[in-house]
Scaffold this active site. Sequence first.
Site, PDB file in Angstrom:
ATOM      1  N   ARG A  15     -26.831 -27.845  47.269  1.00 42.87           N
ATOM      2  CA  ARG A  15     -26.773 -28.780  46.349  1.00 42.87           C
ATOM      3  C   ARG A  15     -28.224 -29.214  46.032  1.00 42.87           C
ATOM      4  O   ARG A  15     -29.061 -29.066  46.803  1.00 42.87           O
ATOM      5  CB  ARG A  15     -25.654 -29.949  46.702  1.00 42.87           C
ATOM      6  CG  ARG A  15     -24.198 -29.726  46.941  1.00 42.87           C
ATOM      7  CD  ARG A  15     -23.622 -30.769  47.495  1.00 42.87           C
ATOM      8  NE  ARG A  15     -23.978 -31.385  48.955  1.00 42.87           N
ATOM      9  CZ  ARG A  15     -23.360 -32.244  49.554  1.00 42.87           C
ATOM     10  NH1 ARG A  15     -22.366 -33.149  48.763  1.00 42.87           N
ATOM     11  NH2 ARG A  15     -23.440 -32.390  50.642  1.00 42.87           N
ATOM     12  N   LYS A  75     -28.293 -34.986  50.544  1.00 44.24           N
ATOM     13  CA  LYS A  75     -28.318 -35.395  52.066  1.00 44.24           C
ATOM     14  C   LYS A  75     -29.262 -36.234  52.526  1.00 44.24           C
ATOM     15  O   LYS A  75     -30.382 -36.653  52.082  1.00 44.24           O
ATOM     16  CB  LYS A  75     -27.955 -34.289  52.828  1.00 44.24           C
ATOM     17  CG  LYS A  75     -26.892 -33.443  52.454  1.00 44.24           C
ATOM     18  CD  LYS A  75     -25.588 -34.185  52.603  1.00 44.24           C
ATOM     19  CE  LYS A  75     -25.319 -34.628  54.062  1.00 44.24           C
ATOM     20  NZ  LYS A  75     -24.045 -35.609  54.170  1.00 44.24           N
ATOM     21  N   TYR A  94     -27.550 -39.836  49.574  1.00 49.26           N
ATOM     22  CA  TYR A  94     -26.472 -40.093  50.650  1.00 49.26           C
ATOM     23  C   TYR A  94     -27.313 -40.359  51.908  1.00 49.26           C
ATOM     24  O   TYR A  94     -28.137 -39.784  52.380  1.00 49.26           O
ATOM     25  CB  TYR A  94     -25.325 -39.199  51.037  1.00 49.26           C
ATOM     26  CG  TYR A  94     -24.479 -38.964  49.996  1.00 49.26           C
ATOM     27  CD1 TYR A  94     -23.483 -39.897  49.735  1.00 49.26           C
ATOM     28  CD2 TYR A  94     -24.463 -37.680  49.071  1.00 49.26           C
ATOM     29  CE1 TYR A  94     -22.571 -39.565  48.572  1.00 49.26           C
ATOM     30  CE2 TYR A  94     -23.377 -37.529  48.064  1.00 49.26           C
ATOM     31  CZ  TYR A  94     -22.394 -38.341  47.766  1.00 49.26           C
ATOM     32  OH  TYR A  94     -21.719 -38.306  47.125  1.00 49.26           O
ATOM     33  N   HIS A  96     -25.680 -42.598  55.095  1.00 44.38           N
ATOM     34  CA  HIS A  96     -24.655 -42.673  56.218  1.00 44.38           C
ATOM     35  C   HIS A  96     -25.312 -43.184  57.410  1.00 44.38           C
ATOM     36  O   HIS A  96     -25.324 -42.259  58.449  1.00 44.38           O
ATOM     37  CB  HIS A  96     -23.895 -41.309  56.486  1.00 44.38           C
ATOM     38  CG  HIS A  96     -23.034 -40.696  55.385  1.00 44.38           C
ATOM     39  ND1 HIS A  96     -21.890 -41.383  54.870  1.00 44.38           N
ATOM     40  CD2 HIS A  96     -23.502 -39.673  54.589  1.00 44.38           C
ATOM     41  CE1 HIS A  96     -21.599 -40.587  53.936  1.00 44.38           C
ATOM     42  NE2 HIS A  96     -22.257 -39.691  53.691  1.00 44.38           N
ATOM     43  N   GLU A 118     -23.243 -43.715  49.162  1.00 47.29           N
ATOM     44  CA  GLU A 118     -22.072 -43.949  49.538  1.00 47.29           C
ATOM     45  C   GLU A 118     -21.518 -45.347  49.556  1.00 47.29           C
ATOM     46  O   GLU A 118     -20.288 -45.821  49.821  1.00 47.29           O
ATOM     47  CB  GLU A 118     -21.643 -43.633  50.872  1.00 47.29           C
ATOM     48  CG  GLU A 118     -22.779 -44.112  52.000  1.00 47.29           C
ATOM     49  CD  GLU A 118     -23.930 -43.640  52.214  1.00 47.29           C
ATOM     50  OE1 GLU A 118     -24.485 -43.902  53.221  1.00 47.29           O
ATOM     51  OE2 GLU A 118     -24.305 -42.762  51.401  1.00 47.29           O
ATOM     52  N   ASP A 270     -19.200 -37.798  58.573  1.00 50.22           N
ATOM     53  CA  ASP A 270     -20.405 -38.384  58.052  1.00 50.22           C
ATOM     54  C   ASP A 270     -20.707 -39.784  58.443  1.00 50.22           C
ATOM     55  O   ASP A 270     -21.894 -40.194  58.654  1.00 50.22           O
ATOM     56  CB  ASP A 270     -20.429 -38.278  56.594  1.00 50.22           C
ATOM     57  CG  ASP A 270     -20.871 -36.862  55.965  1.00 50.22           C
ATOM     58  OD1 ASP A 270     -21.918 -36.245  56.769  1.00 50.22           O
ATOM     59  OD2 ASP A 270     -20.378 -36.390  54.863  1.00 50.22           O
TER      60      ASP A 270
END
Length: 373
Positions: A15, A75, A94, A96, A118, A270
């Site tokens: 991505r 990511k 993101y 996490h 998120e 995740d």
Amino acid sequence: MLIGVPKEIKNHEYRVGMAPASVREAVTHGHQVLVQSLAGEGIGASDEEYRSVGAEIIDDPQDIFARAEMIVKVKEPQANERAMLSSGQILFTYLHLAPDPDQTRDLVASGATCIAYETVTSPHGGLPLLAPMSKVAGRMAIQAGAYCLEHPHGGLGMLLGGVPGVDPAKVVVLGAGVVGTHATHIAVGMGADVWVIDRSPEVIEAHWQQFGRSTNTVFSTRDALERHVLEADLVIGGVLIPGAAAPKLVTAEMVTAMKPGSVIVDVAIDQGGCCETSKPTTHADPTYVVDEVVHYCVANMPGGVPRTSTFALNNVTLPHILALANNGCRVALEQDPHLCKGLNVHAGKVTCLEVANDLGYDYTDPKSALTSN
């Protein structure tokens, strides 16, 4: 604002933080965008396509991190990327953080402003920047589970939907949220025997209204979890506590008692995973076996379908990218309390309560952190 879009470097992550159409929007608003060469290769977007909409193509990611005021990724930054972050720089991706103490430590030390997709909320209480990837992951979870159930891949040797005269596989979906709903769509469509477990009566009612008798809904208790997981051919882990580590609903003892050749697809990986025996895997090596149970725990499942995932993600991240670039970080966060919920780390302080609680940091309210710095 000078926006940087580096190429993703996580294992089999294809991505990209901004598609060419998103870059064009940012340039139209008067911003400059630096895109690393071949960053869009995984979605079929060439460097020339990015140039044609006004991006500057950069070969070395160090130049992007050194120059950009805001880094837009997909990511979480890997260790060498975290080392390139600087104080006052905005990181929008993101993260996490709750199950990742090393990343949290590095982001705190960087002094950067780190906003996690998120944990950004919506006026209706949803997680709009997580939802598109949860939809993708939920649908992929059934595909992956069906593949793993094939005997050559370690599974029971079952066809998910069976055939006339032969029972279908029993699929147990833990959590009736976005992941669970989209997993259910695919599982029902493939003819599986679907059981959905959730602890919210309201969510269970909504699920029943949507799917009716095509699925079975169960209120979550320890007894119900154990009974259905032990009977399952395929378990989908789709539970989520925003910002926090996922609860361990499936214990190691339960895994030991599951059918040999059954499969667990832990979409919650995740956030640490909802199974005690789960550990992150990659698209290059997606599965492992514990007590004869196949575990699929790929931590970036949507990266396997980067075109679909990137465009779906950009649809919801672009308005926030423009708000941050147009107004500056502090004003954008102060004006939008839902975007402010995404602030996880700012100027060396942890500003997400769940991350602070899970990792033992002092918590600083985001508004106080923004005001004091």
